[in-house]
Each structure stands twice: as C-alpha cells, then as structure tokens.
Design a protein around this motif. Structure first.
Motif, mmCIF file in Angstrom:
data_model
loop_
_atom_site.group_PDB
_atom_site.id
_atom_site.type_symbol
_atom_site.label_atom_id
_atom_site.label_comp_id
_atom_site.label_asym_id
_atom_site.label_seq_id
_atom_site.Cartn_x
_atom_site.Cartn_y
_atom_site.Cartn_z
ATOM 1 N N GLY A 178 0.799 -1.222 0.000
ATOM 2 C CA GLY A 178 0.000 0.000 0.000
ATOM 3 C C GLY A 178 0.826 1.263 0.000
ATOM 4 O O GLY A 178 0.578 2.193 -0.793
ATOM 5 N N PHE A 179 1.834 1.308 0.873
ATOM 6 C CA PHE A 179 2.580 2.550 1.064
ATOM 7 C C PHE A 179 3.904 2.582 0.295
ATOM 8 O O PHE A 179 4.415 3.655 0.001
ATOM 9 N N GLY A 180 4.445 1.402 -0.018
ATOM 10 C CA GLY A 180 5.703 1.367 -0.743
ATOM 11 C C GLY A 180 5.553 1.259 -2.243
ATOM 12 O O GLY A 180 6.474 1.605 -2.991
ATOM 13 N N ILE A 191 2.782 5.336 -6.748
ATOM 14 C CA ILE A 191 2.238 5.313 -8.113
ATOM 15 C C ILE A 191 1.119 6.335 -8.266
ATOM 16 O O ILE A 191 1.077 7.119 -9.233
ATOM 17 N N TYR A 192 0.217 6.365 -7.306
ATOM 18 C CA TYR A 192 -0.950 7.250 -7.416
ATOM 19 C C TYR A 192 -0.636 8.703 -7.073
ATOM 20 O O TYR A 192 -1.474 9.577 -7.271
ATOM 21 N N THR A 193 0.538 8.950 -6.540
ATOM 22 C CA THR A 193 0.930 10.342 -6.263
ATOM 23 C C THR A 193 1.980 10.839 -7.251
ATOM 24 O O THR A 193 2.550 11.909 -7.062
ATOM 25 N N ALA A 194 2.250 10.050 -8.296
ATOM 26 C CA ALA A 194 3.234 10.459 -9.298
ATOM 27 C C ALA A 194 2.811 11.791 -9.916
ATOM 28 O O ALA A 194 1.636 12.009 -10.220
ATOM 29 N N GLY A 195 3.768 12.655 -10.105
ATOM 30 C CA GLY A 195 3.471 13.979 -10.658
ATOM 31 C C GLY A 195 3.358 15.050 -9.607
ATOM 32 O O GLY A 195 3.397 16.240 -9.925
ATOM 33 N N PHE A 237 -4.380 8.581 -0.174
ATOM 34 C CA PHE A 237 -4.555 7.368 0.628
ATOM 35 C C PHE A 237 -6.036 7.122 0.904
ATOM 36 O O PHE A 237 -6.535 6.004 0.725
ATOM 37 N N ARG A 238 -6.761 8.160 1.315
ATOM 38 C CA ARG A 238 -8.182 7.982 1.639
ATOM 39 C C ARG A 238 -9.019 7.684 0.400
ATOM 40 O O ARG A 238 -9.938 6.865 0.450
#
Length: 651
Positions: free
Chosen positions: A227-229, A234-238, A254-255
């Motif tokens: 989840g965190f690694g 990936i979902y915060t790229a950019g 995360f939420r």
C-alpha cells in the motif's frame, strides 16, 4: 446456590455493574469514534474495574466478573454504529436522531449479531487456533485477579499487568502535554511520487502485536509495503496540484484510492475466509443440534460446560422472527414516499433478504478478523464499506441511476439505514467471539454469557442515541447542514455515505476495488502455498488490513509481533518456558489495559471541557517527535527487560 461446579455467574449485581459501565464506556467510544474515527475495546478495562468493585462484595467469582466485562464490551463495541448512522444527518435526511427508530436499528442489528455468533463459537473459538489476542488478554487479567496460578506466580502476574498498565498510561499522559509526539511519521518523495512512513507511539499496539504473533505481523507488513511502498507512490506520481501541501495530497490519495484498494483486498479475502470456515460452521451447527437433543433428554446437566449454548432452535427462530420488525422498521423509514415507497414490497423483500444473508457472511468474517488481530484493530469500517456497497448495488439493480436528486437522496438514505442494520451485526460479531474466547478460558457457561451479550446490546442501544443527539446539537458533523467550526469529523460515516452516493450516482471508481481484489487473490494463493508446504502462513485478511489501515496503526503491531516472537524464542529456552511466556502475555495485556483506561479518562475530560487540547502544556515543536522516539523506545525496552528479569527469577 452457587457451588464449585455451578459458580455464581449471571447475577443481578453483575448485570447492574455492567449496565453502569456501559454508560461510561459507550459515551467515551461514541465521542472518540466521531472525533478521530477510532474506538477502543472495553472488555479489559471493564474486567479491571469489575474486579476492583466486586472483590469488595462477598462471594464474587471470576465468572461473575466475566459477565460484567461481557456486558460492557458488547455495548462498547456497538458504539461503532457511529461509523454509519451520522451519515443520515450528513446527507441531510435526518436533522437529529429519532430516539426509538435509532434504538430499534441498533438493538435489532446487535441482537442479530449475537444470534449469528452462537454457532460461530464452535467453529471459530473451540474448534480454531486463532490467537484472539484481546480475549486471551482479558482472561489473563481475570485469572490474575482471581489469584489463579499459586501465590508466587500470581504476585508476579499482577506485577506484570501493573507494569504494562503504568507504562501504557505514562506515555499518552506525557504526549497529551505535547512534551513528546503521539506518533512519529513523515511524508517524503519516493519512487516518482510520494508516500508516508511512521508509526503511532502506542504501547497498546505493541502489546497487541506481541499477542497476535509473527505470521499476522508479517502479513500486515506485506500489506503496508504494497500500500505505502508501491501503490501510494504510483498514485501520487506527478506531485500535488498547485497550492496543495504534499502531506495533504498524500493523505487525500490514501483515503480516496489506497483504502478502496485495501477494501477490495479485504472483500476477496473475506469471501475466501468464509469459504474456509463454512466446514467448521456446518460442523458447529451440527454439534449445536446434537447438544440440543442431549439437552432435551437430560437437561444442561447432561452436557459438558463448553456445549451449553443457547438452544440452536431458539437461535434460529430469533433470527427468522427478527426479520419481521426489520421489515416494519424499513417500511417506517421509507414512509411510503420516494422510489422505495412506490415499490415498497419488492424493495423490502430484497432488503430483508440482504440483511439475512449479508449478516451471516459479515458475522463470520468479522469473527475471524477479531480472532486474528483483535476487535480493536479489526478494519470494521472496511466491512462497513463492503456492506454499503452490497445494499447500494441491490438498490441500483432495482431502480437504476435516478436523475431526480430528491429520489436519489431518498435511496442513499435508505441504503445507509440498511447498512446500519448490517453494521450492527458486524460490530457485535467482531467483539462477541473475543468475549466467548475469554469465557472459554475462565470456565464460563456459554448460554449465560450469550444472554449477557444480548443485555449489553440492549443497554448500548438505549444509551447511544441520546449521546449522538447531544454531540450533534453541541458540535454537529462536518459537511452536515448547519455544522459549526468545531464540528466532529465522523470520517467513516462521511466515507460510507460518499461510497453509496458514488454507486447510485455513477461516481465510484470500480477499478480500485478490482485492483484490490486481484491483490487479494495473489495473497490467497501465497497463503495456500505456504500452508501446503508447511512453511507457515500469510493470512490474506491481514494483508488487506495493512493496506486499508493507516500506517501509524499497523506498524507498531508489526514491531510488537517481531518483539513478541523474539521474546517467545528466548522464553522457550528457560527453566519454566510456560511461565516465562505467560509473563510476556501478562505484560502485553497490561499495555492494552492501560491504553483503554487512559482513553476513557481522556474522553471524559475532553467531553466535559469541550477542548481536545485541554492537557497541552507545551507549544507544538519539532523536538517532540525525536523526544517521543527516545522516550517510547526506552519504555518498550524497559518493559521487555522486566519481562526477562521476572521470568529468570520465577519458579
């Protein structure tokens, strides 16, 4: 008259004390659940208080104390209904909490949870090797309080529990002054995106980790790494949008994404868990039927103590009969208006069938999760998400996507109300099997304990609505009409409401759920492979928990599991391995006890003052985190050093 074979157990004074503790613990849990989205298990604090009071009265027994903690814990865990019911205010359907309607939905769901738990006791408690950390801890507290194990061992056991309790109270007491931090975490760039890492500085979570064992701890760690690694970077790229802080961006991703993926993993793991326990459940029901026949022929005297459940015929009849008031309750909620009122019969049939079937599934899964990691740390809101998804899909199949906002709002409210019923089953089954495990370990009579569970549900159902109404009128809820600046966040209620609105309004990203389901399938395959080769296990539900729960909650459990494993390996080499291991269990139990007692006291202080920072003495400073790590690490090291010393000098 009580005797050695029939000890004093379900007494009027025990019920009265349990009811009194219900008011205190439930009020604390409702407030904490609405303020920060967390509740705490009340069984161990209730056991401690019960022993302190009943030992002053003549003839008290360990079984009577167990009844008190059973009543208080079932009512306390029912407080998690605040993860759903405030959603009706937040979406603007209710302006307050209609008393009898709220009492009914809480009580019926809770009693159903008790009934579903009766056959599960045989499958998941007496016929299972699940650790039940909090159930075992509560039993150890009761045994030590009753003086079991001999004078010297009892003295050392009491000292171990007292040490853990003092350490677990000491750290949050210091932290509330802001001299040290309550968690050590940070946000940083990682893997092309960003993530967060750290853990809550909670002695109780270390204790839980010690009790659940290494397999569960490593499974949670696997979920944390995924989840965190992997997923969060990936979902915060950019990077964050302009004007948004990195920490806020990571938290929102995360939420909005990782938790939904975790919910998908939990969903698949839950289904697989149900398939695995169907056999034991069927055997449990068969055993209950056989016990029922023996009871009819010879009475309870003809049954072993562990076989004395409520009669399975009564349990089944209660479940079926409760479907009638559920239908009446849902019809009254719909009020003959909106899309449900226009299609009342078909909607009621579908909804009642959903409650009946989903209740079985959720009771089994929640009971398994409680046995795996404990009631306090089970991702009960994740189960609420799955329950909300289920009824939303049922209503979507019946009505489709409605363009009329008023009709859509009515469907969302109806789905929330049905979810509240199912969530009552979830909260109770999440706690009941812990209590029944405690009862098994202290020689309690199952049917008496099951009656106590029902009483606890009824007491809690009477107490929760006025507390909710008081907090709603005093603070309000974030996002609700007329909410003030100090409104309570009610985070789970907001999330579950948003999910239902997303399903019925085509706003839910199903890809996230499917990704989580895929991860869950891989985790199941790995777990089965490990079991088949005899190399251990990787419980897939625990993997989902590691993804769904915030890292400050999960990482200390992992650390505690590793420390507990290392300690138990050391204990196995001692002159009296069983006693050495028990000293560790009792110290870990004390860590959980102290946390519960502190939370109760702190919630009362905050509720009375209206100030969450009432104990703050120092200004917030960067030094608080490193100071916290030093103090916390020192306390943990001291706890384990004392475990080792007590074990070496024992015997």
């Amino acid at each position: 008259m009580a005797s050695a074979s029939n000890p004093k157990e379900l007494t009027l004074r025990g019920v009265a004390l349990g009811a009194l503790l219900t008011v205190i613990f439930t009020a604390a849990n409702v407030y904490l659940g609405l303020r920060i989205g967390l509740t705490f298990a009340t069984s161990i604090p209730a056991a401690v208080i019960s022993m302190a009071i009943l030992r002053l009265l003549p003839g008290s027994t360990i079984q009577e104390n167990n009844i008190v903690q059973t009543i208080a814990s079932s009512a306390g865990t029912l407080s998690a209904i605040v993860f759903v019911l405030p959603g009706l205010v937040m979406v603007g359907w209710w302006s307050g909490f209609p008393y009898w309607q709220s009492v009914a939905v809480i009580a019926i769901g809770g009693v159903l949870g008790v009934m579903y738990s009766v056959p599960l006791r045989r499958a998941l408690v007496t016929g299972s090797d699940l650790p039940y950390p909090e159930g075992v801890a509560a039993a150890e507290v009761l045994k030590v309080g009753a003086g079991e194990g001999g004078t010297e061992e009892n003295r050392k056991g009491l000292a171990a529990v007292a040490l853990g309790t003092m350490l677990s109270v000491a750290y949050p007491l210091i932290a509330k002054t802001r001299a040290v931090a309550e968690e050590a975490s940070g946000v940083f760039r990682f893997g092309g995106g960003a993530t967060t890492a750290g853990g809550g500085l909670s002695m109780a979570l270390i204790g839980v980790g010690h009790l659940v064992g290494l397999a569960v701890g490593l499974a949670i760690l696997t979920g944390v790494i995924i989840g965190f690694g992997v997923l969060l970077p990936i979902y915060t790229a950019g990077g964050p949008p302009a004007g948004t802080e990195l920490a806020d961006f990571v938290s929102s991703v995360f939420r909005a994404k990782i938790r939904f993926i975790g919910a998908g993993t939990i969903g698949v793991a839950a289904i697989w868990t149900l398939l695995r326990v169907i056999g034991p459940i069927v055997r449990g029901i068969a055993g209950a039927l056989a016990a029922n026949r023996a009871r009819a022929a010879e009475g309870y005297a003809g049954l072993a103590l562990t076989e004395r459940d409520l009669p399975i015929g009564l349990v089944g009849a209660t479940i079926v009969v409760l479907m009638v008031p559920i239908a009446i309750l849902l019809a009254g909620f719909a009020g003959g208006q909106g899309p449900v009122g226009a299609n009342l019969v078909s909607t009621l049939l579908a909804s009642v069938a959903y409650v009946l079937v989903a209740g079985v599934v959720i009771a089994s899964v929640c009971g398994y999760m409680a046995g795996l990691i404990g009631a306090s740390n089970s991702p009960i809101s994740g189960v609420g998400i799955l329950a909300a998804l289920g009824i939303a899909l049922v209503l979507l199949a019946l009505f489709g996507h409605l363009a009329d906002p008023a009709a859509g709002k009515a469907l969302v409210a109806f789905a929330l109300f049905v979810t509240a019923l199912v969530f009552g089953v979830a909260t109770i089954s999440n706690d009941n099997l812990q209590d029944l495990k405690t009862g098994e370990l202290v020689g309690a009579t199952p049917w008496r304990q099951q009656i106590a569970l029902v009483l606890g549900v009824l007491f809690g159902a009477l107490v929760i609505p006025p507390i909710l109404a008081l907090l709603n009128s005093t603070f309000g809820f974030v996002g609700a009409p007329g909410a003030g600046p100090n409104a309570l966040a009610a985070p789970q209620a907001a999330l579950i409401s948003a999910i239902i609105q997303g399903v019925l309004g085509q706003g839910l990203d199903w890809n996230l759920i499917l990704i989580g389901a895929g991860i869950g399938a891989v985790a199941i395959a790995v777990d089965e492979g490990l079991r088949a080769t005899g190399k251990g296990s990787l419980p897939p539900l625990a993997v989902g928990m590691g993804m769904y729960l915030p890292m400050p909650t999960t990482l200390p459990v992992v650390i505690g599991a590793v420390l507990g494993h290392l300690y138990n390996r050391w204990a196995a080499r001692q002159r009296d391995p069983a006693l050495a291991e028990r000293m560790g269990v009792l110290t870990a139990t004390g860590l959980i006890v102290g946390d519960g007692l502190f939370n109760i006291a702190f919630a009362a202080i905050v509720a009375g003052s209206g100030k969450a920072d009432i104990m703050a003495v120092f200004p917030e400073g960067a030094w608080a985190m490193p100071a916290g790590l030093v103090v916390f690490g020192t306390l943990v090291a001291f706890a384990y050093a004392r475990m080792v010393r007590s074990s070496r000098t024992a015997g």
